[in-house]
Design a protein around this motif. Structure first.
Motif, mmCIF file in Angstrom:
data_model
loop_
_atom_site.group_PDB
_atom_site.id
_atom_site.type_symbol
_atom_site.label_atom_id
_atom_site.label_comp_id
_atom_site.label_asym_id
_atom_site.label_seq_id
_atom_site.Cartn_x
_atom_site.Cartn_y
_atom_site.Cartn_z
ATOM 1 N N ARG A 137 -8.498 13.581 51.079
ATOM 2 C CA ARG A 137 -9.502 13.516 52.120
ATOM 3 C C ARG A 137 -8.600 12.511 53.509
ATOM 4 N N LYS A 138 -7.957 11.495 53.101
ATOM 5 C CA LYS A 138 -7.264 10.605 54.009
ATOM 6 C C LYS A 138 -6.085 11.251 54.611
ATOM 7 N N ILE A 139 -5.056 12.168 53.840
ATOM 8 C CA ILE A 139 -4.292 12.853 54.299
ATOM 9 C C ILE A 139 -4.630 13.877 55.355
ATOM 10 N N ILE A 140 -5.863 14.607 55.110
ATOM 11 C CA ILE A 140 -6.077 15.587 56.120
ATOM 12 C C ILE A 140 -6.772 14.752 57.376
ATOM 13 N N ALA A 141 -7.443 13.812 57.125
ATOM 14 C CA ALA A 141 -8.048 13.000 58.348
ATOM 15 C C ALA A 141 -6.961 12.666 59.333
ATOM 16 N N ASN A 142 -5.906 11.907 58.527
ATOM 17 C CA ASN A 142 -4.855 11.320 59.489
ATOM 18 C C ASN A 142 -4.021 12.529 60.162
ATOM 19 N N ALA A 143 -3.969 13.781 59.511
ATOM 20 C CA ALA A 143 -3.198 14.724 60.322
ATOM 21 C C ALA A 143 -4.080 15.563 61.180
ATOM 22 N N LEU A 144 -5.593 15.350 61.141
ATOM 23 C CA LEU A 144 -6.265 15.776 62.310
ATOM 24 C C LEU A 144 -6.817 14.788 63.327
ATOM 25 N N ASN A 145 -6.463 13.535 63.000
ATOM 26 C CA ASN A 145 -6.748 12.405 63.697
ATOM 27 C C ASN A 145 -8.164 12.124 64.020
ATOM 28 N N VAL A 146 -8.886 12.302 62.752
ATOM 29 C CA VAL A 146 -10.291 12.201 62.674
ATOM 30 C C VAL A 146 -10.750 11.232 61.507
ATOM 31 N N SER A 147 -11.872 10.613 61.318
ATOM 32 C CA SER A 147 -12.111 9.879 60.459
ATOM 33 C C SER A 147 -12.305 10.551 59.027
ATOM 34 N N GLU A 148 -12.250 9.910 57.990
ATOM 35 C CA GLU A 148 -12.391 10.355 56.694
ATOM 36 C C GLU A 148 -14.018 10.819 56.497
ATOM 37 N N SER A 149 -14.688 10.201 57.062
ATOM 38 C CA SER A 149 -16.167 10.204 57.066
ATOM 39 C C SER A 149 -16.272 11.859 57.565
ATOM 40 N N ALA A 150 -15.743 12.352 58.663
ATOM 41 C CA ALA A 150 -15.739 13.539 59.086
ATOM 42 C C ALA A 150 -15.303 14.536 58.130
ATOM 43 N N ILE A 151 -14.367 14.168 57.510
ATOM 44 C CA ILE A 151 -13.841 15.413 56.333
ATOM 45 C C ILE A 151 -14.948 15.376 55.438
ATOM 46 N N LYS A 152 -15.306 14.266 55.139
ATOM 47 C CA LYS A 152 -16.488 14.290 53.908
ATOM 48 C C LYS A 152 -17.481 14.973 54.546
ATOM 49 N N THR A 153 -18.117 15.078 55.694
ATOM 50 C CA THR A 153 -19.334 15.645 56.293
ATOM 51 C C THR A 153 -19.055 17.193 56.431
ATOM 52 N N TRP A 154 -17.736 17.653 56.702
ATOM 53 C CA TRP A 154 -17.391 18.943 56.634
ATOM 54 C C TRP A 154 -17.249 19.617 55.205
ATOM 55 N N GLU A 155 -16.909 18.454 54.150
ATOM 56 C CA GLU A 155 -16.822 19.126 52.985
ATOM 57 C C GLU A 155 -17.959 19.490 52.286
ATOM 58 N N LEU A 156 -19.123 18.526 52.635
ATOM 59 C CA LEU A 156 -20.239 18.688 51.961
ATOM 60 C C LEU A 156 -21.203 19.689 52.742
ATOM 61 N N GLY A 157 -20.548 20.194 54.081
ATOM 62 C CA GLY A 157 -21.277 21.204 54.978
ATOM 63 C C GLY A 157 -22.397 20.612 55.814
ATOM 64 N N MET A 158 -22.396 19.574 55.990
ATOM 65 C CA MET A 158 -23.359 18.737 56.684
ATOM 66 C C MET A 158 -23.268 19.044 58.332
ATOM 67 N N ARG A 159 -21.971 19.040 58.455
ATOM 68 C CA ARG A 159 -21.526 19.568 59.792
ATOM 69 C C ARG A 159 -20.298 20.658 59.666
ATOM 70 N N LYS A 160 -20.097 21.499 60.748
ATOM 71 C CA LYS A 160 -18.904 22.293 60.814
ATOM 72 C C LYS A 160 -17.911 21.595 61.819
ATOM 73 N N PRO A 161 -16.698 21.784 61.462
ATOM 74 C CA PRO A 161 -15.563 21.251 62.349
ATOM 75 C C PRO A 161 -15.576 21.955 63.638
#
Length: 66
Positions: free
Chosen positions: A19-43
């Protein structure tokens, strides 16, 4: 494959790092990755396109935005 399946392909101790690697690559927070992962929000489409590249096509734009 969805984003959750992609991240869960890694052993339990490496998932946070993934998650951290993906977040850093996209310049977003790790929590954003987690919300996308859980389907709570769409990127946003630009992030969905970048995620498809980062995951080498394993997670598609259609899967992320579907």
């Amino acid at each position: 494959m969805n984003l959750r399946e992609y991240i869960y392909q890694y052993p339990k101790g490496k998932r946070m790092l993934a998650r951290k690697i993906i977040a850093n690559a996209l310049n977003v927070s790790e929590s954003a990755i987690k919300t996308w992962e859980l389907g709570m929000r769409k990127p946003r489409p630009k992030y969905a396109a970048a995620l498809e590249l980062i995951t080498e096509g394993k997670v598609s734009i259609q899967e992320l935005l579907g």
